[in-house]
Motif scaffolding. Structure first.
Motif, PDB file in Angstrom:
ATOM      1  N   SER A   7       0.829  -1.206   0.000  1.00 23.83           N
ATOM      2  CA  SER A   7       0.000   0.000   0.000  1.00 23.83           C
ATOM      3  C   SER A   7       0.864   1.256   0.000  1.00 23.83           C
ATOM      4  O   SER A   7       2.050   1.219   0.325  1.00 23.83           O
ATOM      5  N   ASP A   8       0.231   2.381  -0.361  1.00 27.32           N
ATOM      6  CA  ASP A   8       0.851   3.705  -0.178  1.00 27.32           C
ATOM      7  C   ASP A   8       2.275   3.786  -0.735  1.00 27.32           C
ATOM      8  O   ASP A   8       3.228   4.056  -0.016  1.00 27.32           O
ATOM      9  N   ILE A   9       2.358   3.577  -2.031  1.00 26.96           N
ATOM     10  CA  ILE A   9       3.656   3.630  -2.713  1.00 26.96           C
ATOM     11  C   ILE A   9       4.050   5.080  -2.975  1.00 26.96           C
ATOM     12  O   ILE A   9       5.223   5.439  -2.897  1.00 26.96           O
ATOM     13  N   HIS A  10       3.036   5.897  -3.284  1.00 29.20           N
ATOM     14  CA  HIS A  10       3.230   7.345  -3.414  1.00 29.20           C
ATOM     15  C   HIS A  10       4.360   7.740  -4.355  1.00 29.20           C
ATOM     16  O   HIS A  10       5.197   8.594  -4.022  1.00 29.20           O
ATOM     17  N   GLY A  11       4.407   7.108  -5.516  1.00 32.83           N
ATOM     18  CA  GLY A  11       5.368   7.536  -6.542  1.00 32.83           C
ATOM     19  C   GLY A  11       6.818   7.293  -6.206  1.00 32.83           C
ATOM     20  O   GLY A  11       7.705   7.877  -6.831  1.00 32.83           O
ATOM     21  N   GLY A  35      -3.767   0.880  -2.766  1.00 29.75           N
ATOM     22  CA  GLY A  35      -4.008   2.273  -3.143  1.00 29.75           C
ATOM     23  C   GLY A  35      -2.948   3.274  -2.742  1.00 29.75           C
ATOM     24  O   GLY A  35      -1.959   2.938  -2.102  1.00 29.75           O
ATOM     25  N   ASP A  36      -3.183   4.535  -3.144  1.00 26.77           N
ATOM     26  CA  ASP A  36      -2.189   5.611  -3.071  1.00 26.77           C
ATOM     27  C   ASP A  36      -0.923   5.210  -3.824  1.00 26.77           C
ATOM     28  O   ASP A  36       0.176   5.153  -3.260  1.00 26.77           O
ATOM     29  N   LEU A  37      -1.111   4.947  -5.104  1.00 22.54           N
ATOM     30  CA  LEU A  37       0.027   4.641  -5.972  1.00 22.54           C
ATOM     31  C   LEU A  37       0.872   5.896  -6.171  1.00 22.54           C
ATOM     32  O   LEU A  37       2.087   5.812  -6.354  1.00 22.54           O
ATOM     33  N   ASN A  62      -6.982   7.859  -1.465  1.00 22.75           N
ATOM     34  CA  ASN A  62      -7.449   9.249  -1.577  1.00 22.75           C
ATOM     35  C   ASN A  62      -6.573  10.071  -2.520  1.00 22.75           C
ATOM     36  O   ASN A  62      -7.065  10.938  -3.242  1.00 22.75           O
ATOM     37  N   HIS A  63      -5.266   9.790  -2.557  1.00 23.52           N
ATOM     38  CA  HIS A  63      -4.400  10.531  -3.487  1.00 23.52           C
ATOM     39  C   HIS A  63      -4.698  10.155  -4.935  1.00 23.52           C
ATOM     40  O   HIS A  63      -4.654  11.013  -5.818  1.00 23.52           O
ATOM     41  N   ASP A  64      -5.001   8.867  -5.168  1.00 27.99           N
ATOM     42  CA  ASP A  64      -5.348   8.439  -6.531  1.00 27.99           C
ATOM     43  C   ASP A  64      -6.600   9.181  -7.014  1.00 27.99           C
ATOM     44  O   ASP A  64      -6.641   9.693  -8.131  1.00 27.99           O
ATOM     45  N   VAL A 114      -9.287  -2.771   1.097  1.00 22.62           N
ATOM     46  CA  VAL A 114      -9.715  -1.369   0.997  1.00 22.62           C
ATOM     47  C   VAL A 114      -8.505  -0.478   1.281  1.00 22.62           C
ATOM     48  O   VAL A 114      -7.507  -0.929   1.849  1.00 22.62           O
ATOM     49  N   HIS A 115      -8.635   0.803   0.906  1.00 28.19           N
ATOM     50  CA  HIS A 115      -7.565   1.737   1.288  1.00 28.19           C
ATOM     51  C   HIS A 115      -7.802   2.247   2.704  1.00 28.19           C
ATOM     52  O   HIS A 115      -6.883   2.359   3.503  1.00 28.19           O
ATOM     53  N   SER A 116      -9.075   2.561   3.018  1.00 26.59           N
ATOM     54  CA  SER A 116      -9.352   3.187   4.319  1.00 26.59           C
ATOM     55  C   SER A 116     -10.221   2.279   5.199  1.00 26.59           C
ATOM     56  O   SER A 116      -9.686   1.475   5.949  1.00 26.59           O
ATOM     57  N   GLY A 148      -4.936   0.278   4.152  1.00 26.68           N
ATOM     58  CA  GLY A 148      -3.708   1.088   4.223  1.00 26.68           C
ATOM     59  C   GLY A 148      -4.009   2.426   4.861  1.00 26.68           C
ATOM     60  O   GLY A 148      -4.606   2.495   5.927  1.00 26.68           O
ATOM     61  N   HIS A 149      -3.571   3.521   4.205  1.00 27.22           N
ATOM     62  CA  HIS A 149      -3.956   4.896   4.523  1.00 27.22           C
ATOM     63  C   HIS A 149      -3.154   5.547   5.649  1.00 27.22           C
ATOM     64  O   HIS A 149      -2.710   6.672   5.508  1.00 27.22           O
ATOM     65  N   SER A 150      -2.964   4.864   6.793  1.00 25.36           N
ATOM     66  CA  SER A 150      -2.252   5.516   7.904  1.00 25.36           C
ATOM     67  C   SER A 150      -0.739   5.429   7.742  1.00 25.36           C
ATOM     68  O   SER A 150       0.006   6.129   8.424  1.00 25.36           O
ATOM     69  N   HIS A 151      -0.258   4.559   6.882  1.00 22.37           N
ATOM     70  CA  HIS A 151       1.183   4.327   6.662  1.00 22.37           C
ATOM     71  C   HIS A 151       1.865   3.698   7.884  1.00 22.37           C
ATOM     72  O   HIS A 151       3.079   3.772   8.013  1.00 22.37           O
ATOM     73  N   VAL A 152       1.086   3.122   8.774  1.00 22.29           N
ATOM     74  CA  VAL A 152       1.632   2.492   9.980  1.00 22.29           C
ATOM     75  C   VAL A 152       1.156   1.035  10.051  1.00 22.29           C
ATOM     76  O   VAL A 152      -0.059   0.784  10.079  1.00 22.29           O
TER      77      VAL A 152
HETATM   78 ZN    ZN Z   1      -1.115   7.322   1.616  1.00 24.17          ZN
END
Ligand code: ZN
Length: 240
Positions: A7-11, A35-37, A62-64, A114-116, A148-152
Motif C-alpha cells: 500500500s501507499d507507494i506514493h510515486g 491504493g495511493d500509488l 485518496n491521493h489516486d 480497501v484503502h481506508s 492502508g492509509h495511515s502508513h503504519v
Molecule cells: Zn497514503
C-alpha cells in the motif's frame, strides 16, 4: 497462495522496486495493491504502470482519486496539494482515467481489500483505534481484510473483543477475524525508514509484515530534482 499485499507507494519507484525484489525472493504468487500509488514521490507514471502490470487487485486511495479529479485537493495539506497538481501534469489522460476507474473496495475468495475503511471507503477515514476496527470487523465478510492509509503497520484481531498489536507475524487462524495494515511502501510513518509490506500465506493462515531497505538517497534526490518540496525527500530518512 502467497499474496504480496502492499500500500501507499506514493510515486516512490526505488522503494517499490526493492519491495518487488523482496517479494520475488519470498516466492510471492499474486500481488494486491491497497491504493495511493501516486502523490509525494517523483515517479508516478513508472509506479502506476508497474503496479498495474502485475496486480490482480488494486483499490483506490485518496491521493489516486484526488489526482484523478474525484476528490477535492482542498482535503490535502499544502505539500500534498502541490505534488498532486504536479502529478496531474506528469500522467497521461489514459493513466488518469485508470486511476479514476479504480474501485474503493475489492475482495477475492480469501480476503477483503480497501484503502481506508470497509464501512465507508469513500470517506477515506482512518482505522486507528480498537473501536474503529470493531465497527469495520463487524462488516467484514471474510476472515481477513487489509487496509492502508495511515502508513503504519498494525494488526487488529477480533476474538472475544478487539485487540491490536504490531507483531511482524500474525497467525490469522487463531482469531475469528483479522484486519491488517501492512504499512507503507513509499512513505513509512512509524519511525522506521524501511519500506513495509505484507505477505499473506492463505494456506498457512499466516501474515508476515516485512521491512525492506531501499535507496532513500536516490528517491530523495529525485524529489528535489523534480522541484517538489524538499521536506518530502527529507522525511523519508526519518520514516515519518
Ligand atoms: Zn497514503
Amino acid at each position: 497462495m502467497k499474496y504480496g499485499v502492499f500500500s501507499d507507494i506514493h510515486g516512490n519507484y526505488e522503494a517499490l522496486k526493492a519491495v518487488l525484489d523482496d517479494m520475488d525472493s519470498q516466492g510471492v504468487e499474486d500481488y494486491i495493491c491497497l491504493g495511493d500509488l501516486v502523490g509525494y514521490g517523483s515517479d508516478p507514471g513508472a509506479v502506476l504502470d508497474t503496479v498495474r502490470d502485475l496486480s490482480s487487485i488494486i483499490v483506490a486511495g485518496n491521493h489516486d482519486y484526488g489526482i484523478a479529479g474525484y476528490l477535492s485537493l482542498s482535503y490535502f495539506n499544502r505539500y500534498a496539494r502541490e505534488v498532486a497538481r504536479w502529478t496531474q501534469d506528469q500522467l497521461s489522460d489514459e493513466q488518469l482515467t485508470f486511476l479514476s476507474n479504480l474501485p474503493l473496495r475489492d475482495e477475492n475468495s480469501e480476503a477483503v481489500f480497501v484503502h481506508s475503511t470497509i464501512e465507508s471507503p469513500e470517506l477515506f477515514e482512518y482505522v486507528l483505534t480498537a473501536y474503529d476496527a470493531h465497527v469495520n470487523l463487524k462488516k467484514q465478510t471474510r476472515t481477513v481484510s487489509f487496509h492502508g492509509h495511515s502508513h503504519v503497520p498494525v494488526n487488529f484481531l477480533l476474538n472475544e473483543a478487539v485487540s491490536h498489536n504490531q507483531d511482524s507475524v500474525v497467525s490469522v487462524g487463531e482469531s475469528k477475524k483479522a484486519m491488517v495494515n501492512p504499512g507503507s511502501v513509499g512513505q513509512p510513518r512509524d519511525g522506521d525508514s524501511r519500506a513495509a509490506y505484507a505477505i499473506y500465506d492463505s494456506d498457512e493462515e499466516k501474515i508476515e509484515i516485512r521491512r525492506v531497505k531501499y535507496n532513500i538517497d536516490k528517491a530523495s534526490e529525485k524529489i528535489q530534482k523534480a522541484g517538489l518540496p524538499k521536506i518530502l525527500g527529507e522525511r523519508l530518512y526519518h520514516g515519518k
